[in-house]
Design a protein around this motif. Sequence first.
Motif, PDB file in Angstrom:
ATOM      1  N   UNK A  54       8.384   6.306  -1.873  1.00 15.33           N
ATOM      2  CA  UNK A  54       6.988   6.027  -1.099  1.00 15.33           C
ATOM      3  C   UNK A  54       6.972   4.439  -1.012  1.00 15.33           C
ATOM      4  N   UNK A  55       6.819   3.598  -2.189  1.00 16.69           N
ATOM      5  CA  UNK A  55       6.326   2.002  -2.387  1.00 16.69           C
ATOM      6  C   UNK A  55       7.509   1.153  -1.009  1.00 16.69           C
ATOM      7  N   UNK A  56       8.757   2.577  -1.361  1.00 16.79           N
ATOM      8  CA  UNK A  56       9.486   1.107  -0.110  1.00 16.79           C
ATOM      9  C   UNK A  56       8.541   1.366   1.300  1.00 16.79           C
ATOM     10  N   UNK A  57       8.229   2.912   1.535  1.00 12.26           N
ATOM     11  CA  UNK A  57       7.124   2.890   2.794  1.00 12.26           C
ATOM     12  C   UNK A  57       5.842   1.977   2.510  1.00 12.26           C
ATOM     13  N   UNK A  58       5.135   2.042   1.558  1.00 12.25           N
ATOM     14  CA  UNK A  58       4.340   1.005   1.718  1.00 12.25           C
ATOM     15  C   UNK A  58       4.231  -0.752   1.906  1.00 12.25           C
ATOM     16  N   UNK A  59       5.742  -1.027   0.797  1.00 11.34           N
ATOM     17  CA  UNK A  59       5.923  -1.816   1.460  1.00 11.34           C
ATOM     18  C   UNK A  59       6.023  -3.075   3.062  1.00 11.34           C
ATOM     19  N   UNK A  60       7.487  -1.465   3.424  1.00 12.02           N
ATOM     20  CA  UNK A  60       7.375  -2.323   5.127  1.00 12.02           C
ATOM     21  C   UNK A  60       6.324  -1.581   6.244  1.00 12.02           C
ATOM     22  N   UNK A  61       5.241  -0.683   5.536  1.00 14.17           N
ATOM     23  CA  UNK A  61       3.971  -0.978   6.261  1.00 14.17           C
ATOM     24  C   UNK A  61       3.573  -1.900   5.801  1.00 14.17           C
ATOM     25  N   UNK A  62       3.418  -2.541   4.400  1.00 12.21           N
ATOM     26  CA  UNK A  62       2.825  -3.852   4.406  1.00 12.21           C
ATOM     27  C   UNK A  62       3.469  -5.322   5.329  1.00 12.21           C
ATOM     28  N   UNK A  63       4.906  -5.463   5.584  1.00 12.78           N
ATOM     29  CA  UNK A  63       5.696  -6.217   6.636  1.00 12.78           C
ATOM     30  C   UNK A  63       4.586  -6.180   7.876  1.00 12.78           C
ATOM     31  N   UNK A  64       5.317  -4.828   8.506  1.00 12.03           N
ATOM     32  CA  UNK A  64       4.683  -4.397   9.695  1.00 12.03           C
ATOM     33  C   UNK A  64       3.011  -5.035  10.387  1.00 12.03           C
ATOM     34  N   UNK A  65       2.837  -4.667   8.771  1.00 18.66           N
ATOM     35  CA  UNK A  65       1.268  -4.631   9.580  1.00 18.66           C
ATOM     36  C   UNK A  65       0.854  -6.935  10.066  1.00 18.66           C
ATOM     37  N   UNK A  66       1.709  -7.304   8.482  1.00 16.22           N
ATOM     38  CA  UNK A  66       1.804  -8.537   8.955  1.00 16.22           C
ATOM     39  C   UNK A  66       2.725  -8.954  10.077  1.00 16.22           C
ATOM     40  N   UNK A  67       3.522  -8.264  10.549  1.00 12.99           N
ATOM     41  CA  UNK A  67       3.828  -9.080  11.504  1.00 12.99           C
ATOM     42  C   UNK A  67       2.827  -8.723  13.415  1.00 12.99           C
ATOM     43  N   UNK A  68       2.154  -7.289  13.486  1.00 14.30           N
ATOM     44  CA  UNK A  68       1.473  -7.484  14.362  1.00 14.30           C
ATOM     45  C   UNK A  68       0.008  -8.052  14.083  1.00 14.30           C
ATOM     46  N   UNK A  69      -0.550  -8.566  13.393  1.00 10.44           N
ATOM     47  CA  UNK A  69      -1.708  -9.352  12.868  1.00 10.44           C
ATOM     48  C   UNK A  69      -2.694  -7.776  12.486  1.00 10.44           C
ATOM     49  N   UNK A  70      -2.780  -6.983  11.356  1.00 11.24           N
ATOM     50  CA  UNK A  70      -2.965  -5.780  11.275  1.00 11.24           C
ATOM     51  C   UNK A  70      -3.789  -5.851  10.200  1.00 11.24           C
ATOM     52  N   UNK A  71      -5.143  -6.274  10.010  1.00 17.69           N
ATOM     53  CA  UNK A  71      -5.660  -6.411   8.612  1.00 17.69           C
ATOM     54  C   UNK A  71      -6.599  -4.819   8.487  1.00 17.69           C
ATOM     55  N   UNK A  72      -6.266  -3.881   8.700  1.00 17.84           N
ATOM     56  CA  UNK A  72      -6.935  -2.722   8.232  1.00 17.84           C
ATOM     57  C   UNK A  72      -5.845  -2.354   6.677  1.00 17.84           C
ATOM     58  N   UNK A  73      -6.884  -1.614   5.782  1.00 12.76           N
ATOM     59  CA  UNK A  73      -6.608  -1.878   4.260  1.00 12.76           C
ATOM     60  C   UNK A  73      -6.563  -0.483   4.427  1.00 12.76           C
ATOM     61  N   UNK A  74      -4.879  -0.152   3.574  1.00 16.65           N
ATOM     62  CA  UNK A  74      -4.625   1.005   3.664  1.00 16.65           C
ATOM     63  C   UNK A  74      -4.626   1.377   2.213  1.00 16.65           C
ATOM     64  N   UNK A  75      -4.723   3.195   2.210  1.00 20.48           N
ATOM     65  CA  UNK A  75      -5.190   3.453   0.823  1.00 20.48           C
ATOM     66  C   UNK A  75      -3.874   4.487   0.252  1.00 20.48           C
ATOM     67  N   UNK A  76      -3.149   3.928  -0.147  1.00 21.38           N
ATOM     68  CA  UNK A  76      -1.592   4.537  -0.360  1.00 21.38           C
ATOM     69  C   UNK A  76      -1.883   5.956  -1.431  1.00 21.38           C
ATOM     70  N   UNK A  77      -3.267   5.350  -2.251  1.00 24.54           N
ATOM     71  CA  UNK A  77      -3.015   6.595  -2.924  1.00 24.54           C
ATOM     72  C   UNK A  77      -3.693   8.235  -2.426  1.00 24.54           C
ATOM     73  N   UNK A  78      -4.844   7.828  -0.896  1.00 26.46           N
ATOM     74  CA  UNK A  78      -5.426   8.368  -0.585  1.00 26.46           C
ATOM     75  C   UNK A  78      -4.553   9.253   0.365  1.00 26.46           C
ATOM     76  N   UNK A  79      -3.610   8.763   0.421  1.00 29.91           N
ATOM     77  CA  UNK A  79      -2.167   8.714   1.783  1.00 29.91           C
ATOM     78  C   UNK A  79      -1.636  10.145   0.742  1.00 29.91           C
ATOM     79  N   UNK A  80      -0.438   9.369   0.090  1.00 27.68           N
ATOM     80  CA  UNK A  80      -0.191  10.618  -1.029  1.00 27.68           C
ATOM     81  C   UNK A  80      -1.322  11.809  -1.913  1.00 27.68           C
ATOM     82  N   UNK A  81      -2.149  11.285  -1.307  1.00 23.65           N
ATOM     83  CA  UNK A  81      -2.883  13.211  -2.067  1.00 23.65           C
ATOM     84  C   UNK A  81      -3.545  13.661  -1.171  1.00 23.65           C
ATOM     85  N   UNK A  82      -3.006  13.194   0.187  1.00 19.62           N
ATOM     86  CA  UNK A  82      -3.735  13.909   1.385  1.00 19.62           C
ATOM     87  C   UNK A  82      -2.314  14.785   2.014  1.00 19.62           C
ATOM     88  N   UNK A  83      -1.413  13.835   1.839  1.00 19.33           N
ATOM     89  CA  UNK A  83       0.068  14.360   2.641  1.00 19.33           C
ATOM     90  C   UNK A  83       1.388  13.976   1.790  1.00 19.33           C
TER      91      UNK A  83
END
Length: 158
Positions: free
Chosen positions: A84-113
């Motif tokens: 789960x930590x690796x997914x969050x880190x890789x998604x952060x790198x993916x967002x930097x590459x695409x220029x996305x500024x969307x904030x992801x709440x990983x606490x919410x993600x793992x509580x919901x999915x």
Amino acid sequence: MEDIAEVADTLSHDDLLEITKSSLVNLLRTDSLLSDLPSDIILEEIISLIAVEHGQSISIYIARDDEPPLKVIVPQNATVRELKKAIARHFEIYQQRTGSKVKISWKYIWRTYNLSFDSFTLDDNDSCIGNYGISNKDTLSYKKKRKKTQNIVCKLFI
């Protein structure tokens, strides 16, 4: 060699950075083994890819609705929590590459999915991913958690 030193002395730091970056991009683009690497690859990704080549780590794909799968590299003996930590880190790198500024709440993600693999739910964070049968180049997906229903007993008093 002296000619290179003389030219380097006449250029500014920014010019040297630009020349270095463009040289690396050309090298990555023309080399058959390195052509699939992104041009802005970081050291962390290089170390992860080397670990995969040496058999120390595995690549896992995370399927996402209406989005391309996310490639995540984790050690073979990683726990679900580390995944789960690796997914969050890789998604952060993916967002930097695409220029996305969307904030992801990983606490919410793992509580919901939950993550799922072959109808198995990866619900124990301390369990090794190998216990679920996950190996190199497997695809995981998100599965919405079921709400816990409470048994409500209605008593009618007449």
